[in-house]
Scaffold this motif. Structure first.
Motif, PDB file in Angstrom:
ATOM      1  N   ARG A  58       0.837  -1.200   0.000  1.00  0.00           N
ATOM      2  CA  ARG A  58       0.000   0.000   0.000  1.00  0.00           C
ATOM      3  C   ARG A  58       0.876   1.257   0.000  1.00  0.00           C
ATOM      4  N   GLU A  59       1.879   1.272   0.849  1.00  0.00           N
ATOM      5  CA  GLU A  59       2.790   2.418   0.935  1.00  0.00           C
ATOM      6  C   GLU A  59       3.501   2.644  -0.399  1.00  0.00           C
ATOM      7  N   PHE A  60       3.953   1.566  -1.039  1.00  0.00           N
ATOM      8  CA  PHE A  60       4.629   1.680  -2.334  1.00  0.00           C
ATOM      9  C   PHE A  60       3.674   2.240  -3.392  1.00  0.00           C
ATOM     10  N   PHE A  61       2.473   1.650  -3.500  1.00  0.00           N
ATOM     11  CA  PHE A  61       1.512   2.107  -4.516  1.00  0.00           C
ATOM     12  C   PHE A  61       1.120   3.565  -4.283  1.00  0.00           C
ATOM     13  N   GLN A  62       0.927   3.966  -3.024  1.00  0.00           N
ATOM     14  CA  GLN A  62       0.586   5.357  -2.712  1.00  0.00           C
ATOM     15  C   GLN A  62       1.740   6.286  -3.089  1.00  0.00           C
ATOM     16  N   GLY A  63       2.975   5.848  -2.853  1.00  0.00           N
ATOM     17  CA  GLY A  63       4.144   6.663  -3.188  1.00  0.00           C
ATOM     18  C   GLY A  63       4.267   6.912  -4.677  1.00  0.00           C
ATOM     19  N   VAL A  64       4.043   5.873  -5.482  1.00  0.00           N
ATOM     20  CA  VAL A  64       4.106   6.029  -6.937  1.00  0.00           C
ATOM     21  C   VAL A  64       2.974   6.952  -7.402  1.00  0.00           C
ATOM     22  N   ALA A  65       1.761   6.714  -6.913  1.00  0.00           N
ATOM     23  CA  ALA A  65       0.612   7.525  -7.331  1.00  0.00           C
ATOM     24  C   ALA A  65       0.813   9.000  -6.981  1.00  0.00           C
ATOM     25  N   ALA A  66       1.502   9.276  -5.868  1.00  0.00           N
ATOM     26  CA  ALA A  66       1.708  10.658  -5.421  1.00  0.00           C
ATOM     27  C   ALA A  66       2.591  11.462  -6.380  1.00  0.00           C
ATOM     28  N   LEU A  67       3.323  10.789  -7.253  1.00  0.00           N
ATOM     29  CA  LEU A  67       4.174  11.473  -8.234  1.00  0.00           C
ATOM     30  C   LEU A  67       3.360  12.077  -9.376  1.00  0.00           C
ATOM     31  N   PHE A  68       2.086  11.709  -9.451  1.00  0.00           N
ATOM     32  CA  PHE A  68       1.257  12.047 -10.609  1.00  0.00           C
ATOM     33  C   PHE A  68      -0.024  12.767 -10.192  1.00  0.00           C
ATOM     34  N   THR A  69      -0.572  13.564 -11.132  1.00  0.00           N
ATOM     35  CA  THR A  69      -1.937  14.044 -10.969  1.00  0.00           C
ATOM     36  C   THR A  69      -2.894  12.991 -11.517  1.00  0.00           C
ATOM     37  N   LYS A  70      -2.403  12.190 -12.473  1.00  0.00           N
ATOM     38  CA  LYS A  70      -3.170  11.078 -13.027  1.00  0.00           C
ATOM     39  C   LYS A  70      -2.179  10.020 -13.494  1.00  0.00           C
ATOM     40  N   VAL A  71      -2.442   8.767 -13.149  1.00  0.00           N
ATOM     41  CA  VAL A  71      -1.615   7.661 -13.630  1.00  0.00           C
ATOM     42  C   VAL A  71      -2.486   6.435 -13.772  1.00  0.00           C
ATOM     43  N   GLU A  72      -2.265   5.683 -14.845  1.00  0.00           N
ATOM     44  CA  GLU A  72      -3.055   4.490 -15.127  1.00  0.00           C
ATOM     45  C   GLU A  72      -2.160   3.428 -15.751  1.00  0.00           C
ATOM     46  N   LEU A  73      -2.401   2.183 -15.379  1.00  0.00           N
ATOM     47  CA  LEU A  73      -1.700   1.043 -15.966  1.00  0.00           C
ATOM     48  C   LEU A  73      -2.685   0.220 -16.783  1.00  0.00           C
ATOM     49  N   TYR A  74      -2.229  -0.241 -17.933  1.00  0.00           N
ATOM     50  CA  TYR A  74      -3.061  -1.043 -18.825  1.00  0.00           C
ATOM     51  C   TYR A  74      -2.350  -2.348 -19.148  1.00  0.00           C
ATOM     52  N   GLU A  75      -3.053  -3.457 -18.972  1.00  0.00           N
ATOM     53  CA  GLU A  75      -2.491  -4.742 -19.350  1.00  0.00           C
ATOM     54  C   GLU A  75      -2.516  -4.850 -20.869  1.00  0.00           C
ATOM     55  N   ASP A  76      -1.363  -5.114 -21.458  1.00  0.00           N
ATOM     56  CA  ASP A  76      -1.205  -5.134 -22.906  1.00  0.00           C
ATOM     57  C   ASP A  76      -1.274  -6.567 -23.434  1.00  0.00           C
ATOM     58  N   PHE A  77      -0.686  -7.503 -22.687  1.00  0.00           N
ATOM     59  CA  PHE A  77      -0.639  -8.901 -23.106  1.00  0.00           C
ATOM     60  C   PHE A  77      -0.551  -9.754 -21.852  1.00  0.00           C
ATOM     61  N   ILE A  78      -1.373 -10.789 -21.758  1.00  0.00           N
ATOM     62  CA  ILE A  78      -1.385 -11.691 -20.606  1.00  0.00           C
ATOM     63  C   ILE A  78      -1.144 -13.111 -21.082  1.00  0.00           C
ATOM     64  N   SER A  79      -0.175 -13.788 -20.468  1.00  0.00           N
ATOM     65  CA  SER A  79       0.077 -15.203 -20.745  1.00  0.00           C
ATOM     66  C   SER A  79      -0.024 -15.958 -19.426  1.00  0.00           C
ATOM     67  N   ILE A  80      -0.909 -16.957 -19.383  1.00  0.00           N
ATOM     68  CA  ILE A  80      -1.186 -17.712 -18.154  1.00  0.00           C
ATOM     69  C   ILE A  80      -0.724 -19.150 -18.340  1.00  0.00           C
ATOM     70  N   ASN A  81      -0.018 -19.663 -17.324  1.00  0.00           N
ATOM     71  CA  ASN A  81       0.425 -21.054 -17.333  1.00  0.00           C
ATOM     72  C   ASN A  81       0.299 -21.576 -15.908  1.00  0.00           C
ATOM     73  N   GLY A  82      -0.650 -22.473 -15.680  1.00  0.00           N
ATOM     74  CA  GLY A  82      -0.883 -22.962 -14.325  1.00  0.00           C
ATOM     75  C   GLY A  82      -1.320 -21.815 -13.441  1.00  0.00           C
ATOM     76  N   ASN A  83      -0.696 -21.707 -12.259  1.00  0.00           N
ATOM     77  CA  ASN A  83      -1.027 -20.627 -11.319  1.00  0.00           C
ATOM     78  C   ASN A  83      -0.066 -19.448 -11.456  1.00  0.00           C
ATOM     79  N   GLU A  84       0.516 -19.292 -12.617  1.00  0.00           N
ATOM     80  CA  GLU A  84       1.434 -18.185 -12.876  1.00  0.00           C
ATOM     81  C   GLU A  84       0.999 -17.438 -14.126  1.00  0.00           C
ATOM     82  N   ALA A  85       1.383 -16.173 -14.188  1.00  0.00           N
ATOM     83  CA  ALA A  85       1.064 -15.362 -15.357  1.00  0.00           C
ATOM     84  C   ALA A  85       2.159 -14.334 -15.586  1.00  0.00           C
ATOM     85  N   ALA A  86       2.372 -14.027 -16.845  1.00  0.00           N
ATOM     86  CA  ALA A  86       3.263 -12.937 -17.245  1.00  0.00           C
ATOM     87  C   ALA A  86       2.381 -11.891 -17.925  1.00  0.00           C
ATOM     88  N   VAL A  87       2.590 -10.634 -17.549  1.00  0.00           N
ATOM     89  CA  VAL A  87       1.772  -9.557 -18.101  1.00  0.00           C
ATOM     90  C   VAL A  87       2.682  -8.445 -18.601  1.00  0.00           C
TER      91      VAL A  87
END
Length: 135
Positions: A58-87
């Motif tokens: 939570r502290e990390f995410f709040q710290g990154v968000a505080a650098l911006f007036t607006k910030v958004e992340l978008y998943e571009d490509f998702i690969s799932i294998n078992g209980n793991e995923a690369a995004v």
């Protein structure tokens, strides 16, 4: 001995989409944190000290968000294998100084049997993002 349950790809995809959608919400940090197990370990970015548990995340995410007036992340490509995923993802934001910023990376997720993110390894370059914010 606990039995590892293999999650469906749909379950994993839904959690990943929830995580990235939370990054675009008004309550980014809290929305992102709830996707993680209580005892999660996150390397964000890989090479930095591990973030352990919800409070450090939570502290990390709040710290990154505080650098911006607006910030958004978008998943571009998702690969799932078992209980793991690369995004492969892309981030876009407007810094506190009005500077537009684009940055990207790859996150490797491991999920527990409850469908929560047990660990994350984030490959991205915060220094490059910070340089854009200062230009």
């Amino acid at each position: 001995m606990s039995v590892q349950v293999t999650l469906s790809p749909e379950t994993i995809q839904a959690v990943i989409q929830q995580y990235f959608a939370a990054s675009r919400s008004d309550d980014k940090a809290e929305g992102m944190v709830v996707c993680f197990a209580e005892d999660t370990v996150s390397y964000d970015p890989v090479g930095a000290p591990a973030l352990q548990g919800h409070s450090q995340l939570r502290e990390f995410f709040q710290g990154v968000a505080a650098l911006f007036t607006k910030v958004e992340l978008y998943e571009d490509f998702i690969s799932i294998n078992g209980n793991e995923a690369a995004v492969k993802w892309i981030g876009r934001g407007i810094g506190q100084n009005g500077q537009a910023v684009t940055f990207e990376g790859i996150d490797l997720f491991e999920f527990n049997s409850e469908g929560k993110i047990q660990s994350m390894r984030a490959y991205w370059n915060p220094a490059a993002m910070l340089a854009q914010l200062q230009s």
